[in-house]
Design a protein around this motif. Structure first.
Motif, PDB file in Angstrom:
ATOM      1  N   ALA A   1       0.858  -1.187   0.000  1.00 24.89           N
ATOM      2  CA  ALA A   1       0.000   0.000   0.000  1.00 24.89           C
ATOM      3  C   ALA A   1       0.887   1.227   0.000  1.00 24.89           C
ATOM      4  O   ALA A   1       1.865   1.300   0.746  1.00 24.89           O
ATOM      5  CB  ALA A   1      -0.923  -0.006   1.221  1.00 24.89           C
TER       6      ALA A   1
ATOM      7  N   HIS B   1      -4.547   6.441  -2.612  1.00 24.44           N
ATOM      8  CA  HIS B   1      -3.944   5.242  -2.051  1.00 24.44           C
ATOM      9  C   HIS B   1      -4.047   4.128  -3.089  1.00 24.44           C
ATOM     10  O   HIS B   1      -5.112   3.923  -3.681  1.00 24.44           O
ATOM     11  CB  HIS B   1      -4.651   4.807  -0.767  1.00 24.44           C
TER      12      HIS B   1
ATOM     13  N   LEU C   1      -3.442   0.065  -3.577  1.00 26.65           N
ATOM     14  CA  LEU C   1      -3.258  -1.247  -2.960  1.00 26.65           C
ATOM     15  C   LEU C   1      -2.995  -2.252  -4.070  1.00 26.65           C
ATOM     16  O   LEU C   1      -3.700  -2.267  -5.092  1.00 26.65           O
ATOM     17  CB  LEU C   1      -4.499  -1.658  -2.158  1.00 26.65           C
TER      18      LEU C   1
END
Length: 1006
Positions: free
Chosen positions: A651, A659, A661
């Protein structure tokens, strides 16, 4: 003019003359606040004198009246009745049950105009009358005024006036249903005018017979006896368990069943039915005298047990195994208590029926289904309904018994049902059913209520008229309303699956006694709470709270049974109750043992613990520890295993506040407001999210149904939609290597929304946990996912299979476990841990493309019947899997519904049962209900394809049989030792009964 004259004649002449002789009853009362007590307690209580005009009755209380009188000698040979008027109106509706002097139920008094209680058809004179009346108020405003007893008399009924009264009412109704210039309307109008002229207002009783003689030609000479041409069935009205607390529902059933029994004795030829088997069980427990009365009527053929389901379930929301148990428990009770069975399904006042029901009903021995609704058009219809596996049942929707004939009296339905009947309804039905046929006296049997061999029924080779769900009335609100009740039901179903699976394994391997009685009691409680009045989300406050309390209590009891079979909760192994093998990250409460096995918290290198097991552990902010676990289907596996080629999840936060991931299979991009801007399947490089759009968008819609708010979803226009696009807070709470989580907080000034978007190592799905503190009114919450491109299909999971629907038609449908949306070679699967509604719509984009938007309806806030039902905290878990097949969606649905269970026991060598084909899904594993010790395995084909598979069991096998859902009608099945070959049709349900070999005997085929 005729209408006004008839209304005045009935009100001013006939009804006052109906009871020419009467004396007051001697009344005394005992007022009991709070919960009701048995009749035997009331019989011993001190009753105080009570007079007509005195007040009684508060909601939630019970008043017991003792009434006494002696029939005058001069009344000998006359019909004598006890006439009551408890007070009340259409808003405050008292209900009462009349009992004899020993407390046995006689009949109910139903507001607002109860039937009198028959004391003697032909009195001898001098009889002592002693009755006990249990009265209460169930429907009332919040603070109603007390009721007043208006009448309590012993009276003689004039039968000539009674017959004329109903002759006029019946013909007047027929006249109003016909065109004014129709020949029969003219004849009836003339007959009514002459009948009114024939009755002398000063001597109504003496001249009423003359009025009856004038009308007799138009009535075919009917005298009130029920004709034999067509069956007339009095159906016990559906007791809305959701509208009443359990104790009030039991009392309502006692009132209804005793009333039907009394009417059947008074009107020879009437046939009575009660579709809910649980109603008989309630009477056996709480009203044994009435239960024995019903048992005798069943033996005489006056009462017919129908339906075979324990409770009339919300079939679109109950799980597959729960629907099976509705039939098995219902049929078992009928056979044990009445020595009879039912080969059909009888549903009353349901609004929708799951397309899974035809195949389940056929596998349970049913061949027909009757659906009666009080708000349906009176004309009947019959058709074949085909289930998803191709099996079909014959469905009949009966007309109402009071449906008038056309001009020349063409027949209506071969079966007519009466809901909540009284004497007036039966008198009218008797005159309407067959006005030109001869009257029939004496009881007659009901030939299967509606039999497939009837000429009106479609033949077995006829084309199916209906495929898919039966939508009988608007009910899309049922899929979401009262979310806690739906979650509690789903939790109990999952725990029951586990308790049976692990208890069967403990019994086979260790000889641990199987908890037959405990599981049966729990199943019955769960099935009762699946009544469509409760599970459909239309329960009143007290009933809804009772259901939630029951689910909570059953959850604790089931957890104890699971721990009894597996041992206490621990962190050494994981038990997998799902029918699919799994390798996934689990969260354990105790980190100490895991930290001993790993190099340290948050390590990204494989470590070796003191037990010699490689492990990676990640300590989360809340103190829990994430580890990788692996377990076979229905088996036990290890925790803290090495990544072994599984890429860790990473992450990172970008400069623009996003963000990202990534776990090597899936890459998720979350913007600064917590919306999913990209969801890329790395195997194909395809992004599931439509360009320029965002997934995980929470929408608030106005939801203001005009009627029946709990069952009706009425979303406002797009102009009134509010999108929660701004995040009040966003943070990265876990960054790998096993778990990466982004937490988003939102609010709208009233409700608070917190979401965790989680990606774990090796997982092909994004997990979305949504917590809501819900404080809305007349609002629906939807979670939306715009997918790139027009969907070619959408599939929705149902019990034992799935259904296909036109893509993006915008219809609200129930989501049981999973849905799959996509085109021919690529799709997206969604899974949910609790049932709710969903819809799929298609929207055009500014770039000229098309988006398919999947919208989960998570919560509603209707104003009734319980405006506070969904207030407070809720939690939902969904998974989104791009690049998924329908089989992947099936698997995700099971894995989400049946999570891994950490434990302390050592891993077993092999699962108790396993299949070698992913489409052959094991639904349940248990020991046989007859307590023989045989192992019962129920499985089905899940994808809609014919498959060849094999079931392998981890014990010595003596014999294998294929049975119906009731574990009966066994047919030998081949097996080679512990391997059982299977050939399954698309969506076929197969129940196998496996007899274990004794330790000292050689199993056949070994």
């Amino acid at each position: 003019m005729l209408d006004e004259r008839i209304a005045a004649f009935l009100a001013e002449r006939l009804r006052p003359a109906l009871y020419p002789l009467r004396i007051p009853l001697d009344v005394s009362a005992w007022h009991l606040p709070g919960e009701p007590v048995p009749a035997q307690v009331a019989l011993r209580a001190d009753h105080e004198p009570f007079a007509v005009g005195d007040t009684w009755g508060r909601p939630g209380s019970t008043s017991w009246f003792t009434v006494r009188a002696t029939v005058p000698e001069r009344w000998a040979g006359r019909r004598v009745e006890a006439v009551f008027d408890l007070g009340g109106d259409t808003v405050t509706r008292p209900q009462a049950l009349v009992r004899d002097e020993y407390g046995a139920p006689l009949r109910g008094l139903h507001a607002p105009h109860p039937d009198p209680v028959l004391v003697a058809e032909r009195a001898r004179g001098g009889e002592a009358v002693h009755l006990l009346v249990e009265a209460g108020v169930t429907d009332a405003p919040c603070d109603p005024p007390p009721l007043r007893l208006r009448q309590a008399d012993l009276a003689v009924r004039d039968d000539n006036v009674w017959r004329l009264l109903h002759d006029i009412r019946t013909l007047h109704r027929i006249h109003r249903s016909l065109p004014r210039d129709a020949p029969r309307a003219i004849r009836i109008r003339d007959a009514l005018e002459r009948a009114l002229d024939a009755v002398d207002p000063r001597a109504v009783a003496r001249t009423a017979r003359g009025g009856h003689a004038v009308l007799a030609p138009e009535l075919g000479g009917a005298d009130g006896a029920l004709p034999a041409a067509y069956p007339l069935v009095a159906e016990s009205p559906p007791v809305p368990l959701g509208s009443l607390p359990l104790h009030e529902a039991v009392r309502a059933v006692a009132r209804d069943l005793s009333t039907l029994a009394d009417l059947a004795e008074e009107y020879p030829g009437l046939v009575c039915v009660a579709p809910d088997v649980q109603h008989y069980a309630w009477m056996k427990q709480h009203e044994p005298q009435l239960f024995e009365r019903l048992r005798k009527m069943i033996a005489d053929g006056t009462w017919v047990p129908v339906g075979a389901m324990w409770a009339q379930s919300a079939t679109e929301l109950a799980g597959g195994e729960a629907l099976v148990r509705q039939f098995t428990h219902g049929r078992r009770f009928l056979r044990a208590e009445f020595g009879t069975d039912s080969d059909g399904v009888w549903l009353t006042d349901v609004r929708g029926v799951s397309p899974a029901l035809p195949q389940i009903a056929r596998a349970a021995g049913a061949h027909w289904m009757l659906v009666s609704r009080t708000d349906r058009p009176a004309r009947h219809q019959s058709f074949r309904w085909e289930g998803i596996d191709g099996s079909a049942v014959l469905v009949h929707v009966p007309g109402r018994a009071t449906d008038p004939h056309g001009d020349e009296g063409s027949p209506v339905s071969p079966l007519r049902t009466l809901h909540h009947p009284d004497r007036a309804a039966l008198e009218e039905a008797a005159r309407l059913a067959d006005p030109h046929g001869p009257p029939r006296h004496g009881p007659r049997p009901l030939t299967r209520a509606w039999h497939p061999t009837h000429p009106a029924a479609p033949g077995p080779d006829a084309e199916p008229a209906v495929r898919g769900p039966l939508d009988l009335a608007p009910h899309t609100g049922e899929f979401t309303s009262q979310a806690r009740t739906k979650r509690g039901n789903r939790t109990c179903e999952a725990l029951l699956h586990e308790a049976e699976l692990w208890s069967a394994g403990a019994a086979v391997r260790n000889g641990t006694p199987y908890p037959y009685d405990a599981l049966e009691r729990i199943w019955i409680s769960v099935l009762t709470q699946q009544s469509h009045g409760i599970l459909a989300g239309a329960a009143a406050a007290r009933a809804r709270q009772d259901a939630e309390d029951v689910h909570h209590d059953l959850g604790r009891r089931l957890t104890r049974l699971i721990h009894r079979a597996l041992g206490a909760r621990g962190d050494a192994v994981v038990h997998n109750p799902a029918p699919f093998a799994r390798r996934e990250v689990v969260l354990l409460e105790r980190e100490a043992v895991l930290l001993e096995r790993a190099d340290g918290p948050g390590t990204d290198q494989d470590g070796v613990g003191p037990a010699g097991l490689p492990a990676v552990a990640q300590v989360l902010a809340d103190g829990r520890c994430a580890v990788l676990a692996e377990a076979p289907a229905h088996g036990t596996g290890g925790v803290g295993i090495a990544l072994d080629g599984t890429a860790p999840v990473t992450a990172r936060r970008t400069q623009d506040g996003r963000h990202i991931l990534d776990n090597g299979r899936l890459r998720v991009t979350v913007d600064g407001d917590g919306l999913v801007r990209s969801l890329v399947d790395l195997a194909t490089g395809r992004d599931a999210i439509a360009p320029g759009w965002a997934g995980n968008l929470l929408e608030l819609h106005r939801d203001e149904p005009v009627t029946d708010p709990a069952r009706t979803l009425a979303l406002g226009s797009e102009r009134t939609r509010r999108d929660l696009t701004r995040a009040e807070g966003i943070e990265l709470v876990a960054a790998g290597p096993l778990v990466a989580t982004v937490r988003i907080s939102r609010g709208n000034g009233r409700s608070v929304f917190t979401q965790d978007l989680t990606l774990t190592a090796g997982s092909p799905s994004l997990v979305v946990d949504t917590e809501v503190d819900w404080r809305e009114r007349d609002t629906a919450l939807k979670q939306t996912w715009p997918l790139d491109g027009p969907a070619g299909h959408s599939r929705c999971g149902i019990p034992f299979g799935h259904t296909s629907h036109p893509p993006a038609d915008g219809a609200e449908r129930p989501l049981q476990r999973w849905i799959h949306v996509g085109a021919a070679h690529w799709g997206v699967g969604f899974a949910s841990d609790t049932p709710h509604g969903h819809d799929i719509v298609r929207r055009d984009r500014d770039d000229g493309g098309t988006s398919t938007v999947v919208r989960h309806t998570l919560l509603r806030a209707p104003r009734g019947p319980d405006p506070y039902a969904d207030r407070g905290a809720h939690r939902f878990r969904h998974t989104v899997r791009p690049g998924a097949t329908a089989g992947d969606a099936v698997e995700d649905g099971y894995l989400l519904a049946l999570p891994l269970r950490p434990g302390t026991a050592a891993p077993a060598a092999d699962p108790l049962v396993s299949t070698d084909h992913p489409d052959a899904v094991v639904e349940s594993v248990k020991l046989a209900d007859d307590r023989s010790g045989d192992v019962v395995v129920r499985l089905y084909e899940a994808r809609g394809n014919a498959v060849r598979a094999a079931l392998t069991v981890d014990f010595a096998v003596a014999a294998v049989c294929t049975t119906d859902l009731s574990e009966e009608n066994a047919e030998p099945a081949p097996h080679a030792g512990s391997r059982i070959p299977l050939n399954l049709r698309p969506f076929e349900i197969r129940t196998l009964r496996i007899t274990r070999a004794q330790p000292d005997e050689e199993p056949p085929g070994a």
